[in-house]
Design a protein around this motif. Sequence first.
Motif, short mmCIF file in Angstrom:
data_model
loop_
_atom_site.label_atom_id
_atom_site.label_comp_id
_atom_site.label_asym_id
_atom_site.label_seq_id
_atom_site.Cartn_x
_atom_site.Cartn_y
_atom_site.Cartn_z
N TYR A 117 14.22 96.58 61.05
CA TYR A 117 13.52 95.53 60.32
C TYR A 117 12.23 96.08 59.74
O TYR A 117 11.31 96.44 60.48
CB TYR A 117 13.30 94.32 61.23
N GLU A 119 8.74 96.72 58.30
CA GLU A 119 7.40 96.21 58.69
C GLU A 119 7.36 95.77 60.15
O GLU A 119 6.39 96.04 60.83
CB GLU A 119 6.93 95.07 57.78
N GLU A 120 8.40 95.07 60.61
CA GLU A 120 8.37 94.62 61.99
C GLU A 120 8.54 95.81 62.93
O GLU A 120 7.79 95.99 63.89
CB GLU A 120 9.50 93.61 62.20
N ASP A 121 9.56 96.63 62.65
CA ASP A 121 9.80 97.79 63.48
C ASP A 121 9.10 99.02 62.94
O ASP A 121 8.63 99.86 63.67
CB ASP A 121 11.31 98.12 63.48
N HIS B 147 8.05 90.09 67.18
CA HIS B 147 7.43 91.40 67.38
C HIS B 147 6.69 91.84 66.12
O HIS B 147 7.24 91.78 65.02
CB HIS B 147 8.56 92.39 67.69
N ARG B 148 5.44 92.26 66.29
CA ARG B 148 4.63 92.75 65.16
C ARG B 148 4.70 91.82 63.96
O ARG B 148 4.91 92.25 62.83
CB ARG B 148 5.09 94.14 64.75
N TYR B 149 4.48 90.56 64.20
CA TYR B 149 4.62 89.57 63.14
C TYR B 149 3.49 89.69 62.12
O TYR B 149 3.69 89.52 60.92
CB TYR B 149 4.63 88.18 63.76
N HIS B 185 17.00 87.44 58.80
CA HIS B 185 16.43 88.30 57.77
C HIS B 185 15.43 87.53 56.91
O HIS B 185 15.67 86.41 56.52
CB HIS B 185 17.52 88.87 56.88
N GLN B 188 10.17 86.22 57.88
CA GLN B 188 8.74 86.37 57.98
C GLN B 188 8.10 86.44 56.61
O GLN B 188 8.40 87.30 55.82
CB GLN B 188 8.42 87.64 58.77
#
Lengths: 683, 199
Positions: A117, A119-121, B147-149, B185, B188
């Motif tokens: 994913y 930006e997220e990962d 996670h890491r939003y 998907h 965000q």
Amino acid sequence: MDPKMDSGVLQPGETLEHDYDLQKDLLPEEVVGIMDQLLCYETAWHEGYPLSQNLFTSVHLDRLLWPEPRILEEASFDRGKPASPMAMMNRILRAYCLALIKCCDRVIQTVTSRDYYEEEDFSTHTYNRSLLTQIDEAEIQQELSHCWEWLVGELGTQYNISNDLRRALESRLGFRQTLLSAMHQDATEPLNALDPLWRVTATFLGDMKSNHTLGQPVPEAFSPKLQRRLASTVPPRPVVEYTFDEAIQKMTLLCEHSLETIQAIDIRSSSAAGLLSFTWAFASHKPQPLAYPRALLASFIFGGPPEAFSSVLQRDLEELVFTEDTVLDPLNWTIEMSRSSLIPHDPRALIAKTIDDFLARISQCYAYLWSTLCQNRCRIRRMLCHSLREFDHLMADAEIFDNELHDLSKDTLSNPLMTWTYYHKLRQVEWVVQLGFEQEIYQPDELVGMYWWLSQIASSRYTVLEHILPFTRRRHARFAKKKQLREASSVGRTVDYVDAMVKEAKGTALLAGCLSTLYALLHYLKLLPVPERPYSAPALRYELRMKPFLLTVEPPTPPPFEEYRQKTHPLGDYDQPSSDNLSRSLKAMAADADDAVKMAKAEFAALKKLGAKAARCEAVEDAWKKNIASMLSSCVAAGIATSTVKAACSAHSGISRPPSLKVEMPEAWKRYHDWWVVPKVIN
Amino acid sequence: MSDAAPASADLRYEQYDGTKEAEFLPAIRQLISKDLSEPYSIYVYRYFLYQWGNLCYMALDASNKLIGVVVSKLEDHRSGTFRGYIAMLAVQEGYRGQGIATRLVKMAIDAMAARDADEVVLETEVTNTASLKLYERLGFLRSKRLHRYYLNGNTAFRLVLYLKEGTAVKMPQLLQQQALCGDEHGAQNPLLVNHDLVH
């Protein structure tokens, strides 16, 4: 202009260009300083921040990459200037930078080859710069080797540089060489060389840590201004800084995790359940593995020839429902279907066709499940919610295939494919709930309900396993009697495995049941507050909480709200319990919880005794043992809580609230096990 | 609360009105951006205020000074629900801890409920206990961890409040069958992610 609103705005007197002189001869200590700063930025990139906020602030990398070099020689610090012999220290830094860029290129290729994913990962943006993709890695390795040889050779020793600094440079060049080699491998190449490469890379990191202080930082070799020239619509953003110690720690972990993934190749070809326990153990590391090692693991699970992964699915069926079963006899696949309508098909050919059809039907869902387990921990929970629904939908199809098999193979477990599919679905439902505890999704007053639900699911799961176990035992006895030792031993392993899973599922159901009862008890004793929540109603919250499971059709589906409420409020409202003899009811609940936790502990202890091999967890034996120890500790803690409440209930018969009890909810990081939220009850 | 804290008793609570953009928008921007390391562009504010100004509420003091604000939207979500979203919430530092933010949020939820919303959602940082408390006290539950939003790398909780029965099983009209990997998907939206609050 306000720099807060436009981070690209130039301050009065500020220029667009940096004023660092790239041709300046660098001192060895400066080279070490720059290399170490680059490692910090590389770490930030691995952690998920875009290149613009870390490596792309390096003046040296910028010069090497822009304009895009067509050949390696063009990637130099003195571009556009008449060629002059480069000072050796600059050349060493250049070789290091080239290899660093190539490493980044490899990382992007590996990560983007699997599900991830953005930006997220991880951030794959290169701002329209090619990371030397077209340049052969061998050329860069050669340049590294050349610098290395110079350093350790005669010329280098004549150079005015201390031995300590020489070693510092050597370890940094060595680190780049081995890291680049390790990252260059992929699942299609021979892998026996990979293992030592990751180990040596980690060793170099240790060396670098010890001689980092020899370096001299060169802050002017990095400029956030460079962001302004990158092809992006995103305004410049703060540079992400890690200390060198943090960088070493995180990069060492990246090497260790990458090294660990290699084991997946062997495990994949020996056991599906083993691969599953390995993958979970990997995903459970703290801190969790970064995007690169996770992608590496996925490439080892899915990579290689297509049959390599599909054989995992077949092995999965074999390990649970078809051990030494004629249904999976390879011979079935050698028999052709009859071409004449007058001659009936050979049942073996029909079996092969049925299994092939089932495998084709399930393969995508099965692959999705494995891909899910290679994601970051938060994603795993969310994707499992989708995956479990797919498995649920598959049940109806599995039943059709089972009916076909039923007529073709008499000595086969009843409904094997449905059993298998159902088992996998139930496990996923359990994981979603358990990860919910781990990720602090549930508030304290939701624990009664969520542990009740978990105990329902785990009970269903051991019922499924208990359907498999007697059949498998009979088969084992038959082979043993006939002295078919190989077959007997293979079925014996499945007996052990199913037995281990029964104990694990039973222990889970019992401990979950204990905690559900315990929390309900604490509510009746008014020791745990229930928020008022003026904008919500219990039925709506129940619906929201059960959303991942509501669209499933196979049991257990969440019951209607009234039934759920009754199960979680056995004595009526927590505020106004309706029992005739409240103190006796409370005592009975406390006794139930106490009994349940004792039995749970016995199940986990029995599982421990069976051992990691029985549970097909021998590849991750240490993690497996640690996990069981944590579950046992959770049982002990829950036992202390239940007996404290039980004693208090007995001592204060006649009143509903033992006055001296106090409840403390453990903070997430203080739990014995992430999946077991055990309250501390203090008298 | 210290004695020096300004009293919230005299505050007025008002729906935002597009005709007063010149008067209030700069103050809203200032109040919200004060707590954010990377503020939104003017377009983000206009995106919300032009379309859903009636879901924006302000707390004003006697001299019309902006003390608190909530900015939200309400639209069809691809999950099939009519979904309210609380995008921004801020209260002047000196006025925090007096229930102003809670009151603003309640007004926004009431307005969404009156417009037939199925649910209200928002994100907040996992470490923002003040914000979590505020919403959870009202009835929001955490539905997932992201996670890491945030762009700064921080992780978020998604908080959800159902307003109507049957929300969980609503389906998109066109897409009855969800694609296997489809739902998560692009969930965000980096524009709409910052949430700062209030102690």
